[in-house]
Motif scaffolding. Sequence first.
Motif, PDB file in Angstrom:
ATOM      1  N   ILE A 227     -10.478 -14.566 -12.134  1.00 41.29           N
ATOM      2  CA  ILE A 227     -10.138 -13.520 -11.431  1.00 41.29           C
ATOM      3  C   ILE A 227     -10.613 -13.205 -10.177  1.00 41.29           C
ATOM      4  O   ILE A 227     -11.778 -13.180 -10.088  1.00 41.29           O
ATOM      5  N   ALA A 228     -10.112 -13.320  -9.152  1.00 40.50           N
ATOM      6  CA  ALA A 228     -10.532 -12.793  -7.654  1.00 40.50           C
ATOM      7  C   ALA A 228      -9.691 -11.729  -6.995  1.00 40.50           C
ATOM      8  O   ALA A 228      -8.593 -11.652  -7.046  1.00 40.50           O
ATOM      9  N   ILE A 229     -10.765 -10.737  -6.467  1.00 38.94           N
ATOM     10  CA  ILE A 229     -10.100  -9.694  -5.889  1.00 38.94           C
ATOM     11  C   ILE A 229     -10.643  -9.613  -4.395  1.00 38.94           C
ATOM     12  O   ILE A 229     -11.721  -9.679  -4.139  1.00 38.94           O
ATOM     13  N   ARG A 230      -9.606  -9.656  -3.395  1.00 39.20           N
ATOM     14  CA  ARG A 230      -9.940  -9.480  -1.962  1.00 39.20           C
ATOM     15  C   ARG A 230      -9.098  -8.589  -1.090  1.00 39.20           C
ATOM     16  O   ARG A 230      -7.966  -8.269  -1.774  1.00 39.20           O
ATOM     17  N   GLU A 231      -9.442  -8.009   0.071  1.00 35.09           N
ATOM     18  CA  GLU A 231      -8.955  -7.179   0.623  1.00 35.09           C
ATOM     19  C   GLU A 231      -7.656  -8.163   1.687  1.00 35.09           C
ATOM     20  O   GLU A 231      -8.124  -9.086   1.898  1.00 35.09           O
ATOM     21  N   MET A 232      -6.679  -7.559   1.689  1.00 32.54           N
ATOM     22  CA  MET A 232      -5.766  -8.147   2.487  1.00 32.54           C
ATOM     23  C   MET A 232      -5.619  -7.236   3.805  1.00 32.54           C
ATOM     24  O   MET A 232      -6.097  -6.208   3.802  1.00 32.54           O
ATOM     25  N   GLU A 233      -4.917  -8.035   4.798  1.00 30.47           N
ATOM     26  CA  GLU A 233      -4.740  -7.354   6.136  1.00 30.47           C
ATOM     27  C   GLU A 233      -3.956  -6.062   5.893  1.00 30.47           C
ATOM     28  O   GLU A 233      -2.900  -5.869   5.122  1.00 30.47           O
ATOM     29  N   THR A 234      -4.425  -4.958   6.372  1.00 29.71           N
ATOM     30  CA  THR A 234      -3.936  -3.509   6.246  1.00 29.71           C
ATOM     31  C   THR A 234      -2.607  -3.454   6.720  1.00 29.71           C
ATOM     32  O   THR A 234      -2.715  -3.763   8.406  1.00 29.71           O
ATOM     33  N   PRO A 235      -1.712  -3.123   6.536  1.00 33.02           N
ATOM     34  CA  PRO A 235      -0.452  -2.865   7.098  1.00 33.02           C
ATOM     35  C   PRO A 235      -0.565  -1.605   8.275  1.00 33.02           C
ATOM     36  O   PRO A 235      -1.430  -0.838   8.198  1.00 33.02           O
ATOM     37  N   ASP A 236       0.487  -1.734   9.251  1.00 34.10           N
ATOM     38  CA  ASP A 236       0.431  -0.546  10.498  1.00 34.10           C
ATOM     39  C   ASP A 236       1.184   0.507   9.674  1.00 34.10           C
ATOM     40  O   ASP A 236       2.497   0.622   9.828  1.00 34.10           O
ATOM     41  N   TRP A 237       0.366   1.354   9.032  1.00 29.39           N
ATOM     42  CA  TRP A 237       1.028   2.543   8.175  1.00 29.39           C
ATOM     43  C   TRP A 237       1.798   3.477   9.165  1.00 29.39           C
ATOM     44  O   TRP A 237       1.160   3.747  10.469  1.00 29.39           O
ATOM     45  N   THR A 238       2.718   4.073   9.057  1.00 32.59           N
ATOM     46  CA  THR A 238       3.422   4.996   9.662  1.00 32.59           C
ATOM     47  C   THR A 238       2.585   6.248   9.765  1.00 32.59           C
ATOM     48  O   THR A 238       1.863   6.563   8.711  1.00 32.59           O
ATOM     49  N   PRO A 239       2.910   7.154  10.725  1.00 31.30           N
ATOM     50  CA  PRO A 239       2.341   8.582  11.029  1.00 31.30           C
ATOM     51  C   PRO A 239       2.529   9.371   9.547  1.00 31.30           C
ATOM     52  O   PRO A 239       1.795   9.982   9.041  1.00 31.30           O
ATOM     53  N   ASP A 240       3.781   9.160   9.050  1.00 27.04           N
ATOM     54  CA  ASP A 240       4.277   9.816   7.864  1.00 27.04           C
ATOM     55  C   ASP A 240       3.495   9.426   6.768  1.00 27.04           C
ATOM     56  O   ASP A 240       2.870  10.219   6.011  1.00 27.04           O
ATOM     57  N   ILE A 241       3.017   8.285   6.670  1.00 29.04           N
ATOM     58  CA  ILE A 241       2.131   7.837   5.594  1.00 29.04           C
ATOM     59  C   ILE A 241       0.772   8.130   5.818  1.00 29.04           C
ATOM     60  O   ILE A 241      -0.093   8.561   4.604  1.00 29.04           O
ATOM     61  N   LYS A 242       0.116   7.982   6.920  1.00 35.97           N
ATOM     62  CA  LYS A 242      -1.159   8.267   7.352  1.00 35.97           C
ATOM     63  C   LYS A 242      -1.400   9.954   7.144  1.00 35.97           C
ATOM     64  O   LYS A 242      -2.575  10.283   6.657  1.00 35.97           O
TER      65      LYS A 242
END
Length: 253
Positions: A227-242
């Motif tokens: 098993i390998a765990i790595r970070e992926m490119e962060t989505p451009d979260w909307t202000p509502d989510i942020k």
Amino acid sequence: PLRYPATCMFKGSAESEKYQYIIHGGKTPNNELSDKIYVISVVCKNNKKVTFRCTEKDLVGDVPEARYGHSIDVVYSRGKSVGVLFGGRAYIPSAQRITEKWNSVADCLPHVFLLDFEFGCSTAYILPELQDGLSFHVSIARNDTIYILGGHSLANNVRPANLYRIRVDLPLGSPAVNCTVLPGGISVSSAILTQTNKDEFVIVGGYQLENQKRMVCNIISFEDNKIAIREMETPDWTPDIKHSKIWFGSNMG
């Protein structure tokens, strides 16, 4: 209408195309905890209409107490299958429930339960590697193995970077269950897990601290049972989510 139940898909064999859904535990609308286990199956598909059947399954043996925030998965070994239940929270024992602490909860003991859905038998296993109760973790089932990732320990109020591998062997006699602590875990609770292909999963959302949402996403990949765990490119979260107080995976309840 349960909140925070544990759910999983169940096939009679790893190759079978017919499947059912298993639902265990959760909170009722009256804020009571359920210890029931339900099996949901598709009865027929007719004119684009799907009919489901839900039946309650009785358990005998080491029956898991009513809980929420836990996980249930199915593993396959030697042509047989078994459910694996782990973690979760329950109300403190009735003898300790005074008016001021009536709804106080505690992490369940870190026992691993094997559930035989055919005969309704449940057996609890105590593994030395699992010392602390854990809730709102992520679980991934692959063949005869369960991976437990992250989670929240209520007693210590921490989100340790856990990564456990629980392997289940189903010979003719008694099952064998062993646990291995793996490096490379991540600290997260209440996250959503989505499978993107046969050997890849994505973790989205969750919490890294009590009041801190986890904005990073991770890819979990498997190759040769590693098993390998790595970070992926962060989505451009909307202000509502942020700025929202409610987050993917809901809140800690």
